[in-house]
Design a protein around this motif. Structure first.
Motif, mmCIF file in Angstrom:
data_model
loop_
_atom_site.group_PDB
_atom_site.id
_atom_site.type_symbol
_atom_site.label_atom_id
_atom_site.label_comp_id
_atom_site.label_asym_id
_atom_site.label_seq_id
_atom_site.Cartn_x
_atom_site.Cartn_y
_atom_site.Cartn_z
ATOM 1 N N ARG A 100 -84.237 -27.367 8.392
ATOM 2 C CA ARG A 100 -84.110 -28.818 8.355
ATOM 3 C C ARG A 100 -85.374 -29.418 7.747
ATOM 4 O O ARG A 100 -86.487 -29.059 8.122
ATOM 5 C CB ARG A 100 -83.912 -29.392 9.751
ATOM 6 N N MET A 150 -87.944 -32.277 7.428
ATOM 7 C CA MET A 150 -88.417 -33.389 8.254
ATOM 8 C C MET A 150 -88.869 -34.546 7.365
ATOM 9 O O MET A 150 -89.400 -34.334 6.279
ATOM 10 C CB MET A 150 -89.576 -32.913 9.138
ATOM 11 N N SER A 151 -88.682 -35.768 7.838
ATOM 12 C CA SER A 151 -89.139 -36.948 7.099
ATOM 13 C C SER A 151 -90.668 -37.045 7.184
ATOM 14 O O SER A 151 -91.297 -36.458 8.068
ATOM 15 C CB SER A 151 -88.516 -38.217 7.693
ATOM 16 N N THR A 152 -91.250 -37.823 6.286
ATOM 17 C CA THR A 152 -92.697 -38.045 6.318
ATOM 18 C C THR A 152 -93.102 -38.672 7.645
ATOM 19 O O THR A 152 -94.115 -38.291 8.235
ATOM 20 C CB THR A 152 -93.133 -38.939 5.139
ATOM 21 N N GLU A 153 -92.312 -39.605 8.143
ATOM 22 C CA GLU A 153 -92.623 -40.260 9.411
ATOM 23 C C GLU A 153 -92.634 -39.245 10.551
ATOM 24 O O GLU A 153 -93.520 -39.272 11.406
ATOM 25 C CB GLU A 153 -91.610 -41.377 9.712
ATOM 26 N N GLU A 154 -91.667 -38.339 10.570
ATOM 27 C CA GLU A 154 -91.622 -37.314 11.613
ATOM 28 C C GLU A 154 -92.806 -36.361 11.476
ATOM 29 O O GLU A 154 -93.419 -35.967 12.471
ATOM 30 C CB GLU A 154 -90.309 -36.534 11.549
ATOM 31 N N CYS A 155 -93.163 -36.012 10.261
ATOM 32 C CA CYS A 155 -94.335 -35.153 10.035
ATOM 33 C C CYS A 155 -95.590 -35.819 10.576
ATOM 34 O O CYS A 155 -96.396 -35.183 11.272
ATOM 35 C CB CYS A 155 -94.502 -34.846 8.552
ATOM 36 N N SER A 195 -95.228 -32.314 4.069
ATOM 37 C CA SER A 195 -93.869 -31.785 4.197
ATOM 38 C C SER A 195 -93.722 -31.078 5.535
ATOM 39 O O SER A 195 -94.694 -30.589 6.107
ATOM 40 C CB SER A 195 -93.528 -30.833 3.054
#
Length: 146
Positions: A17, A19-24, A139
């Motif tokens: 999966r 991950m979005s930049t925000e989640e990273c 990433s």
């Protein structure tokens, strides 16, 4: 996760999966320890560092020579955090590539010291300097349960 939800999850070529930049950035801000990679004297060096996130940049404090040398040269660096659970065969990884530099703004250094709620043990913080990592790329990938 339902079958329709799974269809909406972006995955990379190996099925991980994305991950979005925000989640990273959120995971970077929760993890207190990461690994800094850089080249020093022609050799790849990877060292653990206690870090914090401020805005979209990463910071760590050091009094060691090798990390400071890399940062002072505005060197390209890599930074990585991860987690893996063998029992569930799940995990994730966040990688950052960017440029390191010394923080020479005293006001920012004081602000960072105030945000540093769990400094690396040992050493005198007054003998250390802050290093900034300005990301060029962030990433993340996650291995989901099967």
């Amino acid at each position: 996760m339902s079958a329709s939800d799974a269809a909406d999850v972006p995955v990379d070529h190996s099925g991980l999966r994305v991950m979005s930049t925000e989640e990273c950035m959120e995971r970077l801000s929760r993890a207190g320890l990461g690994r800094l990679g850089f080249v020093l004297a022609g050799e790849v060096t990877v060292l653990p560092v206690h870090h914090l996130v401020h805005g979209m940049e990463l910071y760590f404090r050091t009094s060691g020579g090798s990390k400071i040398e890399a940062a002072a040269d505005h060197s390209a660096v890599g930074f990585e955090i991860d987690d893996y659970d063998r029992a569930t065969v799940t995990g994730w990884s966040v990688s950052v590539s960017g440029t390191a530099s010394l923080v020479d703004d005293e006001q920012l250094a004081e602000e960072l010291a105030g945000l540093d709620d769990a400094p690396w043990p040992g050493g005198d913080p007054s003998d250390s300097v802050w290093v900034r990592i300005r990301p060029d790329q962030i990433s993340g990938r996650e291995l989901l349960p099967h």
